[in-house]
Scaffold this motif. Structure first.
Motif, PDB file in Angstrom:
ATOM      1  N   MET A 195      -5.606  27.888 -55.468  1.00  0.00           N
ATOM      2  CA  MET A 195      -6.382  27.258 -54.384  1.00  0.00           C
ATOM      3  C   MET A 195      -7.485  28.357 -54.310  1.00  0.00           C
ATOM      4  SD  MET A 195      -3.823  25.604 -51.652  1.00  0.00           S
ATOM      5  CE  MET A 195      -5.437  25.562 -50.523  1.00  0.00           C
ATOM      6  N   LEU A 196      -8.696  27.736 -53.766  1.00  0.00           N
ATOM      7  CA  LEU A 196      -9.763  28.828 -53.546  1.00  0.00           C
ATOM      8  C   LEU A 196      -9.925  29.198 -51.965  1.00  0.00           C
ATOM      9  CD1 LEU A 196     -12.765  26.971 -55.392  1.00  0.00           C
ATOM     10  CD2 LEU A 196     -11.609  28.955 -56.044  1.00  0.00           C
ATOM     11  N   GLY A 197      -9.049  30.156 -51.816  1.00  0.00           N
ATOM     12  CA  GLY A 197      -8.933  30.467 -50.557  1.00  0.00           C
ATOM     13  C   GLY A 197      -8.457  32.081 -50.140  1.00  0.00           C
ATOM     14  N   ILE A 198      -8.508  32.497 -49.050  1.00  0.00           N
ATOM     15  CA  ILE A 198      -8.061  33.795 -48.718  1.00  0.00           C
ATOM     16  C   ILE A 198      -7.113  33.930 -47.693  1.00  0.00           C
ATOM     17  CG2 ILE A 198     -10.436  34.349 -47.798  1.00  0.00           C
ATOM     18  CD1 ILE A 198     -10.222  37.165 -48.411  1.00  0.00           C
ATOM     19  N   SER A 199      -6.245  34.689 -47.455  1.00  0.00           N
ATOM     20  CA  SER A 199      -5.509  34.869 -46.287  1.00  0.00           C
ATOM     21  C   SER A 199      -5.958  35.914 -45.571  1.00  0.00           C
ATOM     22  CB  SER A 199      -4.018  35.301 -46.764  1.00  0.00           C
ATOM     23  OG  SER A 199      -4.101  36.424 -47.368  1.00  0.00           O
ATOM     24  N   ALA A 200      -5.655  36.174 -44.263  1.00  0.00           N
ATOM     25  CA  ALA A 200      -6.017  36.995 -43.210  1.00  0.00           C
ATOM     26  C   ALA A 200      -5.697  38.347 -43.531  1.00  0.00           C
ATOM     27  CB  ALA A 200      -5.642  36.646 -41.763  1.00  0.00           C
ATOM     28  N   THR A 230     -22.752  33.281 -31.355  1.00  0.00           N
ATOM     29  CA  THR A 230     -21.397  33.390 -31.103  1.00  0.00           C
ATOM     30  C   THR A 230     -20.411  32.484 -32.013  1.00  0.00           C
ATOM     31  OG1 THR A 230     -21.396  31.153 -29.827  1.00  0.00           O
ATOM     32  CG2 THR A 230     -22.024  33.360 -28.535  1.00  0.00           C
ATOM     33  N   ASN A 231     -20.949  31.886 -32.734  1.00  0.00           N
ATOM     34  CA  ASN A 231     -20.291  31.251 -34.104  1.00  0.00           C
ATOM     35  C   ASN A 231     -20.985  31.473 -35.250  1.00  0.00           C
ATOM     36  OD1 ASN A 231     -18.571  29.270 -34.977  1.00  0.00           O
ATOM     37  ND2 ASN A 231     -19.745  27.589 -34.783  1.00  0.00           N
ATOM     38  N   PRO A 232     -20.833  32.630 -35.881  1.00  0.00           N
ATOM     39  CA  PRO A 232     -21.666  32.929 -37.291  1.00  0.00           C
ATOM     40  C   PRO A 232     -21.137  32.075 -38.327  1.00  0.00           C
ATOM     41  CG  PRO A 232     -20.137  34.815 -36.543  1.00  0.00           C
ATOM     42  CD  PRO A 232     -19.971  33.962 -35.229  1.00  0.00           C
ATOM     43  N   LYS A 233     -21.992  31.814 -39.357  1.00  0.00           N
ATOM     44  CA  LYS A 233     -21.747  31.171 -40.295  1.00  0.00           C
ATOM     45  C   LYS A 233     -21.186  31.905 -41.360  1.00  0.00           C
ATOM     46  CE  LYS A 233     -25.578  27.497 -39.715  1.00  0.00           C
ATOM     47  NZ  LYS A 233     -26.659  27.012 -40.308  1.00  0.00           N
ATOM     48  N   LYS A 234     -20.536  31.425 -42.301  1.00  0.00           N
ATOM     49  CA  LYS A 234     -19.916  32.077 -43.559  1.00  0.00           C
ATOM     50  C   LYS A 234     -21.094  32.360 -44.414  1.00  0.00           C
ATOM     51  CE  LYS A 234     -15.176  30.252 -44.003  1.00  0.00           C
ATOM     52  NZ  LYS A 234     -14.508  31.711 -44.124  1.00  0.00           N
ATOM     53  N   PRO A 235     -21.217  33.298 -44.952  1.00  0.00           N
ATOM     54  CA  PRO A 235     -22.259  33.825 -45.850  1.00  0.00           C
ATOM     55  C   PRO A 235     -22.594  32.765 -47.120  1.00  0.00           C
ATOM     56  CG  PRO A 235     -20.400  35.280 -46.441  1.00  0.00           C
ATOM     57  CD  PRO A 235     -19.947  34.473 -45.235  1.00  0.00           C
ATOM     58  N   TRP A 236     -23.624  32.609 -47.746  1.00  0.00           N
ATOM     59  CA  TRP A 236     -23.657  31.915 -48.747  1.00  0.00           C
ATOM     60  C   TRP A 236     -23.475  33.134 -49.869  1.00  0.00           C
ATOM     61  CZ3 TRP A 236     -25.991  27.465 -50.763  1.00  0.00           C
ATOM     62  CH2 TRP A 236     -26.123  26.545 -49.757  1.00  0.00           C
ATOM     63  N   LEU A 237     -23.220  32.667 -51.093  1.00  0.00           N
ATOM     64  CA  LEU A 237     -23.027  33.477 -52.263  1.00  0.00           C
ATOM     65  C   LEU A 237     -23.825  32.760 -53.325  1.00  0.00           C
ATOM     66  CD1 LEU A 237     -21.574  35.367 -53.986  1.00  0.00           C
ATOM     67  CD2 LEU A 237     -19.890  33.633 -54.786  1.00  0.00           C
ATOM     68  N   LEU A 238     -24.921  33.622 -53.606  1.00  0.00           N
ATOM     69  CA  LEU A 238     -26.101  33.479 -54.489  1.00  0.00           C
ATOM     70  C   LEU A 238     -25.583  34.127 -55.789  1.00  0.00           C
ATOM     71  CD1 LEU A 238     -29.146  33.801 -52.109  1.00  0.00           C
ATOM     72  CD2 LEU A 238     -27.661  31.761 -52.405  1.00  0.00           C
ATOM     73  N   VAL A 239     -25.484  33.455 -56.873  1.00  0.00           N
ATOM     74  CA  VAL A 239     -25.381  33.726 -58.192  1.00  0.00           C
ATOM     75  C   VAL A 239     -26.159  33.733 -59.318  1.00  0.00           C
ATOM     76  CG1 VAL A 239     -23.349  33.946 -59.802  1.00  0.00           C
ATOM     77  CG2 VAL A 239     -22.860  33.450 -57.510  1.00  0.00           C
ATOM     78  N   GLY A 293     -15.252  33.031 -59.974  1.00  0.00           N
ATOM     79  CA  GLY A 293     -14.014  32.196 -59.415  1.00  0.00           C
ATOM     80  C   GLY A 293     -13.281  33.346 -58.548  1.00  0.00           C
ATOM     81  N   SER A 294     -13.328  34.630 -58.762  1.00  0.00           N
ATOM     82  CA  SER A 294     -12.769  35.566 -58.053  1.00  0.00           C
ATOM     83  C   SER A 294     -13.391  36.029 -56.799  1.00  0.00           C
ATOM     84  CB  SER A 294     -12.611  36.871 -58.887  1.00  0.00           C
ATOM     85  OG  SER A 294     -11.760  36.764 -60.003  1.00  0.00           O
ATOM     86  N   LEU A 295     -14.789  36.019 -56.827  1.00  0.00           N
ATOM     87  CA  LEU A 295     -15.681  35.936 -55.695  1.00  0.00           C
ATOM     88  C   LEU A 295     -15.221  34.997 -54.529  1.00  0.00           C
ATOM     89  CD1 LEU A 295     -18.893  37.406 -57.022  1.00  0.00           C
ATOM     90  CD2 LEU A 295     -17.646  38.642 -55.763  1.00  0.00           C
ATOM     91  N   VAL A 296     -15.538  33.808 -55.119  1.00  0.00           N
ATOM     92  CA  VAL A 296     -15.367  32.640 -54.255  1.00  0.00           C
ATOM     93  C   VAL A 296     -13.952  32.558 -53.544  1.00  0.00           C
ATOM     94  CG1 VAL A 296     -15.391  30.307 -54.299  1.00  0.00           C
ATOM     95  CG2 VAL A 296     -17.035  31.303 -55.071  1.00  0.00           C
ATOM     96  N   SER A 297     -12.963  32.992 -54.448  1.00  0.00           N
ATOM     97  CA  SER A 297     -11.742  32.979 -53.808  1.00  0.00           C
ATOM     98  C   SER A 297     -11.257  34.084 -52.918  1.00  0.00           C
ATOM     99  CB  SER A 297     -10.405  33.030 -54.862  1.00  0.00           C
ATOM    100  OG  SER A 297      -9.232  32.998 -54.712  1.00  0.00           O
ATOM    101  N   PRO A 321     -17.075  28.608 -49.030  1.00  0.00           N
ATOM    102  CA  PRO A 321     -17.108  27.057 -49.434  1.00  0.00           C
ATOM    103  C   PRO A 321     -18.035  26.651 -50.645  1.00  0.00           C
ATOM    104  CG  PRO A 321     -17.586  27.511 -46.895  1.00  0.00           C
ATOM    105  CD  PRO A 321     -17.528  28.775 -47.706  1.00  0.00           C
ATOM    106  N   LEU A 322     -17.275  25.853 -51.290  1.00  0.00           N
ATOM    107  CA  LEU A 322     -18.319  25.635 -52.580  1.00  0.00           C
ATOM    108  C   LEU A 322     -19.555  25.286 -52.295  1.00  0.00           C
ATOM    109  CD1 LEU A 322     -15.806  24.125 -55.357  1.00  0.00           C
ATOM    110  CD2 LEU A 322     -16.288  26.536 -54.721  1.00  0.00           C
ATOM    111  N   ASN A 323     -19.813  24.410 -51.232  1.00  0.00           N
ATOM    112  CA  ASN A 323     -21.146  23.968 -50.817  1.00  0.00           C
ATOM    113  C   ASN A 323     -22.027  24.975 -50.462  1.00  0.00           C
ATOM    114  OD1 ASN A 323     -20.153  24.297 -48.296  1.00  0.00           O
ATOM    115  ND2 ASN A 323     -20.711  22.228 -47.777  1.00  0.00           N
ATOM    116  N   GLN A 324     -21.348  26.278 -50.362  1.00  0.00           N
ATOM    117  CA  GLN A 324     -22.426  27.237 -50.207  1.00  0.00           C
ATOM    118  C   GLN A 324     -22.446  28.435 -51.154  1.00  0.00           C
ATOM    119  OE1 GLN A 324     -21.664  27.102 -45.249  1.00  0.00           O
ATOM    120  NE2 GLN A 324     -22.460  29.235 -46.274  1.00  0.00           N
ATOM    121  N   VAL A 325     -22.184  27.952 -52.426  1.00  0.00           N
ATOM    122  CA  VAL A 325     -22.075  28.888 -53.671  1.00  0.00           C
ATOM    123  C   VAL A 325     -23.221  28.257 -54.329  1.00  0.00           C
ATOM    124  CG1 VAL A 325     -20.994  29.446 -55.576  1.00  0.00           C
ATOM    125  CG2 VAL A 325     -19.695  29.315 -53.333  1.00  0.00           C
TER     126      VAL A 325
END
Length: 257
Positions: free
Chosen positions: A1-6, A57-66, A134-138, A143-147
């Motif tokens: 899965m494309l995810g990361i644990s705390a 107070t609700n910062p967004k996840k960063p975009w990943l530009l590749v 793939g490693s960076l995203v995971s 989110p894939l819509n921000q890659v």
């Protein structure tokens, strides 16, 4: 899965992979006035597209530009490396250093306006780009819509851009590798940079490794400037406005020719 644990993220921060994104801390202090409407914005300004929708107070996840390309001096300045060059142009325009090595990519973090971004240039060689992306995203749970993937395209006229929210690999081996490492998902945006078709019966594999001549270099550098503006709109106002900007600019050029 494309995810990361705390726990994994905590481990990453403890190990030096800490991302503070200064735009989170200084956003409120730097922006005391309401931003102008899109129609009056100066696209040449790095901070032109500050959006009032961004809540400190609700910062967004960063975009990943590749940017995709091949590492090494022998590939510098070639058509196959316009993805690298596009990313370098963004980094220079926004004052972001891409000098760290993270997950087999040259990597940097910073902000475009008040939007946090990560910049990456995979060092795996083009055909294995997905190993790094793939490693960076995971790892960072992007989110894939921000890659956003930026790469050369033989099927677009030279120095033209096309921004799409999703799609296939179109025969591009770097994109094929990325899609494979995304478990087959194609639902991520991409900025295709036209390099034109090879002349005569030249092998496309040889053509993409050719450098630009002087006139082509001037044209592609101008394209990078349009690309920078498109990326600013993308991360601050969304893909629909960015795609409209890219398409409308090029439509007007065709009408004037």
């Amino acid at each position: 899965m494309l995810g990361i644990s705390a726990a994994l993220l905590s481990s990453a921060n403890a190990g030096g992979l800490r991302f503070s994104f200064p735009c989170f801390a200084t956003r409120g202090a730097r922006r005391t006035m309401m931003p102008p409407s899109s129609s009056s914005l100066n696209l040449s300004s790095p901070h032109a597209f500050a959006s009032s929708a961004n809540d400190p107070t609700n910062p967004k996840k960063p975009w990943l530009l590749v940017g995709l390309g091949n590492p090494g001096k022998m590939y510098q300045g070639t058509r196959h490396n316009v993805g690298f060059e596009m990313l370098d142009a963004i980094a220079e325009a926004e004052g972001i250093s891409v000098s760290k090595l993270r997950f087999r990519a040259m990597f940097g973090e910073g902000c475009i306006g008040n939007a946090p971004v990560m910049l990456a240039k995979p060092q795996t060689f083009m055909n294995a780009s997905g190993e790094s992306v793939g490693s960076l995203v995971s790892y960072f749970n992007i989110p894939l819509n921000q890659v956003l993937l930026m790469y050369d395209d033989l099927d677009l006229p030279f120095a033209k851009l096309r921004l799409l929210p999703k799609g296939g690999h179109g025969g591009h081996n770097g994109m094929r590798s990325v899609i494979n490492h995304f478990k087959g998902s194609r639902d991520f945006p991409r900025l295709r940079i036209g390099i034109g078709r090879p002349p005569g019966k030249m092998d496309p594999a040889n053509f993409v490794l050719r450098p630009f001549n002087k006139q082509e270099r001037e044209e592609i550098d101008f394209t990078f400037q349009r690309g920078i503006e498109a990326i600013r709109i993308l991360v601050l106002e969304g893909i629909n406005k960015s795609a409209t900007f890219v398409n409308s600019v090029q439509s007007s050029e065709l009408l004037n020719n």
